[in-house]
Design an enzyme around this catalytic site. Structure first.
Site, PDB file in Angstrom:
ATOM      1  N   THR A 162     -17.155  -3.124  -4.911  1.00  0.00           N
ATOM      2  CA  THR A 162     -16.823  -3.043  -3.367  1.00  0.00           C
ATOM      3  C   THR A 162     -18.135  -3.126  -2.652  1.00  0.00           C
ATOM      4  OG1 THR A 162     -14.831  -1.922  -3.534  1.00  0.00           O
ATOM      5  CG2 THR A 162     -15.678  -1.940  -1.473  1.00  0.00           C
ATOM      6  N   ALA A 182     -16.471   4.135   6.700  1.00  0.00           N
ATOM      7  CA  ALA A 182     -15.802   5.402   6.496  1.00  0.00           C
ATOM      8  C   ALA A 182     -14.183   5.250   6.678  1.00  0.00           C
ATOM      9  CB  ALA A 182     -16.548   6.308   7.559  1.00  0.00           C
ATOM     10  N   VAL A 224     -18.338   4.137  -1.585  1.00  0.00           N
ATOM     11  CA  VAL A 224     -18.830   2.855  -1.269  1.00  0.00           C
ATOM     12  C   VAL A 224     -20.251   2.930  -0.505  1.00  0.00           C
ATOM     13  CG1 VAL A 224     -18.312   0.913  -0.072  1.00  0.00           C
ATOM     14  CG2 VAL A 224     -16.559   1.922  -1.158  1.00  0.00           C
ATOM     15  N   LYS A 260       1.036  -1.258  -0.199  1.00  0.00           N
ATOM     16  CA  LYS A 260       0.085  -0.111  -0.118  1.00  0.00           C
ATOM     17  C   LYS A 260       0.798   1.188   0.019  1.00  0.00           C
ATOM     18  CE  LYS A 260      -4.519   0.793   0.638  1.00  0.00           C
ATOM     19  NZ  LYS A 260      -5.700   0.090   0.026  1.00  0.00           N
ATOM     20  N   ASP A 308     -22.573  10.463   8.508  1.00  0.00           N
ATOM     21  CA  ASP A 308     -21.631  10.933   7.863  1.00  0.00           C
ATOM     22  C   ASP A 308     -21.168  12.537   8.647  1.00  0.00           C
ATOM     23  OD1 ASP A 308     -20.650  10.180   4.724  1.00  0.00           O
ATOM     24  OD2 ASP A 308     -19.919  11.978   5.583  1.00  0.00           O
TER      25      ASP A 308
HETATM   26  P1  NAD Z   1     -14.899   7.989   0.702  1.00  0.00           P
HETATM   27  O1  NAD Z   1     -13.944   9.116   1.084  1.00  0.00           O
HETATM   28  O2  NAD Z   1     -15.579   8.164  -0.936  1.00  0.00           O
HETATM   29  O3  NAD Z   1     -15.920   7.984   1.716  1.00  0.00           O
HETATM   30  C1  NAD Z   1     -15.914   8.033   2.989  1.00  0.00           C
HETATM   31  C2  NAD Z   1     -17.243   8.714   3.643  1.00  0.00           C
HETATM   32  O4  NAD Z   1     -17.091   8.636   5.052  1.00  0.00           O
HETATM   33  C3  NAD Z   1     -16.936  10.325   3.409  1.00  0.00           C
HETATM   34  O5  NAD Z   1     -18.389  10.728   3.049  1.00  0.00           O
HETATM   35  C4  NAD Z   1     -16.789  11.093   4.969  1.00  0.00           C
HETATM   36  O6  NAD Z   1     -17.426  12.309   5.053  1.00  0.00           O
HETATM   37  C5  NAD Z   1     -17.448   9.952   5.761  1.00  0.00           C
HETATM   38  N1  NAD Z   1     -16.709   9.913   6.942  1.00  0.00           N
HETATM   39  C6  NAD Z   1     -15.566  10.294   7.447  1.00  0.00           C
HETATM   40  N2  NAD Z   1     -15.267  10.169   8.800  1.00  0.00           N
HETATM   41  C7  NAD Z   1     -16.570   9.656   9.193  1.00  0.00           C
HETATM   42  C8  NAD Z   1     -16.980   9.449  10.507  1.00  0.00           C
HETATM   43  N3  NAD Z   1     -16.211   9.725  11.440  1.00  0.00           N
HETATM   44  N4  NAD Z   1     -18.420   9.305  10.692  1.00  0.00           N
HETATM   45  C9  NAD Z   1     -19.240   8.994   9.693  1.00  0.00           C
HETATM   46  N5  NAD Z   1     -18.692   9.247   8.402  1.00  0.00           N
HETATM   47  C10 NAD Z   1     -17.455   9.802   8.124  1.00  0.00           C
HETATM   48  O7  NAD Z   1     -14.451   6.614   0.701  1.00  0.00           O
HETATM   49  P2  NAD Z   1     -14.865   5.205   0.248  1.00  0.00           P
HETATM   50  O8  NAD Z   1     -14.073   5.083  -1.352  1.00  0.00           O
HETATM   51  O9  NAD Z   1     -16.224   5.164   0.109  1.00  0.00           O
HETATM   52  O10 NAD Z   1     -14.087   4.244   1.141  1.00  0.00           O
HETATM   53  C11 NAD Z   1     -14.604   3.989   2.458  1.00  0.00           C
HETATM   54  C12 NAD Z   1     -13.855   3.136   3.351  1.00  0.00           C
HETATM   55  O11 NAD Z   1     -13.910   2.065   2.272  1.00  0.00           O
HETATM   56  C13 NAD Z   1     -12.271   3.380   3.350  1.00  0.00           C
HETATM   57  O12 NAD Z   1     -12.131   2.923   4.522  1.00  0.00           O
HETATM   58  C14 NAD Z   1     -11.772   2.656   2.424  1.00  0.00           C
HETATM   59  O13 NAD Z   1     -10.492   2.307   2.473  1.00  0.00           O
HETATM   60  C15 NAD Z   1     -12.679   1.166   2.079  1.00  0.00           C
HETATM   61  N6  NAD Z   1     -12.610   0.931   1.003  1.00  0.00           N
HETATM   62  C16 NAD Z   1     -12.912   1.451  -0.082  1.00  0.00           C
HETATM   63  C17 NAD Z   1     -12.663   0.842  -1.516  1.00  0.00           C
HETATM   64  C18 NAD Z   1     -13.343   1.347  -2.518  1.00  0.00           C
HETATM   65  O14 NAD Z   1     -13.728   0.621  -3.605  1.00  0.00           O
HETATM   66  N7  NAD Z   1     -13.652   2.671  -2.819  1.00  0.00           N
HETATM   67  C19 NAD Z   1     -12.536  -0.681  -1.405  1.00  0.00           C
HETATM   68  C20 NAD Z   1     -11.820  -1.115  -0.360  1.00  0.00           C
HETATM   69  C21 NAD Z   1     -12.054  -0.628   0.929  1.00  0.00           C
END
Ligand code: NAD
Length: 356
Positions: A151, A239, A185, A78, A204
């Site tokens: 995902t 998140a 996601v 990573k 959120d």
């Molecule tokens: P993103 O940044 O698009 O969305 C994250 C959301 O969480 C945002 O809307 C943010 O405002 C919100 N957030 C942050 N802190 C918060 C809190 N304390 N309480 C509530 N909401 C909060 O990210 P994403 O791509 O949707 O990924 C989300 C998670 O999934 C991450 O941990 C990422 O590593 C994991 N993930 C994502 C993928 C993918 O395909 N995008 C794949 C595997 C894992």
């Protein structure tokens, strides 16, 4: 930081300071036993640099298990780009190009894709310097595009599998699911859940996201500070990592935790804490593996998007059912069962999941 590197069980960490932007780049290679390390590039600001290094190391280890559990031949790695200050578009593109050069110099060791803070458009820029070392470029550039829909489909499958185990035939229908984080996601997942008759609650921290989901989509909003105490059937963290910890677990009022965030457990003991509280936990690196499986399949094995979706559903469901069975039979946590499954595949050389 030297203590973090010395104590780590991974293979190596590439550290680079990008002088023009002031950003630090960490590429953590956890294991290349099953092939070159493959993992996303996370770009964000960290209050302390050591947190960025630790993030890279923990996420890289998660990728080792993710590939192995999915039966795919990839190593765990990573990259984290820790920003010093906000960058304008041009500075950001220049940084990504220099990062691409760094990835190219280590050809054979690390391939990358999108993660928190980076997009498919960013992958197109990195790929200009590191062709054939980047997954998840835009569809226009010939990549697999945004992995979030895959995902989310994998997490939805994990929710269905878990609900079937806990609630029987009725599965998810009518169940109350609390989604923490309605980003790329979470948003897709909410859509799938609404389509199958669930009661969806969300939380959120971004005003605009809250407004959209509460006012326009009519969903119940749970303030971030009230998430853990809120009664629901299944809690879906989508998140940030570390949300399941010594402090939050005793407050949970749900039967299961099934979500997409990476590294949901703050410490390995938290898996046992959940088990002791009777909360069924779907290990994150299995539940959220859909995007990774799909991008590899589409970009290196010629799968169509439909084929990728089918394989994601099967891989997540089969793995999770096996993990729940093993945890039950052996009286171990589901996290331990998932790690054993992944480790066995690493030891066996992870036969490709071609028949899935
Ligand atoms: P993103 O940044 O698009 O969305 C994250 C959301 O969480 C945002 O809307 C943010 O405002 C919100 N957030 C942050 N802190 C918060 C809190 N304390 N309480 C509530 N909401 C909060 O990210 P994403 O791509 O949707 O990924 C989300 C998670 O999934 C991450 O941990 C990422 O590593 C994991 N993930 C994502 C993928 C993918 O395909 N995008 C794949 C595997 C894992």
């Amino acid at each position: 930081m030297d203590e973090l590197i010395k104590a780590w069980d991974g293979e190596c960490v590439i550290v680079s300071h990008d002088r023009p932007s002031g950003a630090w780049i960490f590429i953590a290679i956890h294991s290349t036993k099953l092939g070159p390390a493959i993992g996303g590039t996370r770009m964000k600001h960290y209050s302390e640099l050591k947190d960025a290094l630790e993030d890279a190391q923990r996420l890289a280890a998660g990728m080792t298990y993710k590939w192995a559990a999915a039966g795919l031949r990839g190593g765990g790695g990573k990259a984290v780009i820790a920003l010093d200050h906000p960058l304008d578009q041009q500075e950001r593109a220049s940084l990504l190009r220099r990062y691409g050069t760094l990835v190219r110099k280590h050809r054979g060791l690390f391939l990358t894709g999108p993660d928190l803070g980076t997009s498919s458009e960013d992958m197109d820029i990195i790929a200009q310097e590191a062709p054939s070392l980047v997954f998840g470029r835009t569809l226009e550039a010939g990549g697999g595009g945004n992995p979030a829909p895959f995902t989310a489909r994998g997490i939805f499958t994990a929710l269905e599998t878990t609900a079937q185990r806990l609630f029987g035939k009725g599965g998810l229908s009518g169940k109350k699911i609390l989604v923490q984080g309605a980003g790329s996601v979470g948003r897709e997942l909410i859509h799938l859940l609404q389509g199958c008759g669930c009661e969806v609650l969300f939380s959120d921290i971004e005003e605009e996201t809250v407004r959209l989901h509460r006012n326009e989509k009519g969903l119940s909003f749970v303030p971030p500070e009230a998430v853990y105490e809120t009664a629901c059937d299944i809690f879906a963290p989508c998140a940030v990592g570390g949300v399941l910890n010594e402090e939050s677990i005793p407050r949970l009022r749900c039967r299961a935790v099934v979500g997409g965030a990476n590294n949901q457990l703050a410490a390995p003991e938290d898996a046992r804490r959940l088990q002791d509280r009777g909360v069924l936990y779907a290990p994150d690196f299995v539940a959220n593996s859909g995007g990774a499986i799909a991008l590899i399949g589409i970009e290196t094995r010629g799968w169509s998007r439909e084929e990728a979706m089918r394989r994601v559903v099967k891989a997540v469901r089969d793995n999770l059912e096996a993990i729940y069975r093993t945890a039950d039979h052996e009286g171990i946590s589901t996290d331990e069962a998932a790690r054993r499954l992944a480790q066995r595949r690493i030891d066996e050389g992870a036969p490709e999941n071609e028949d899935s």
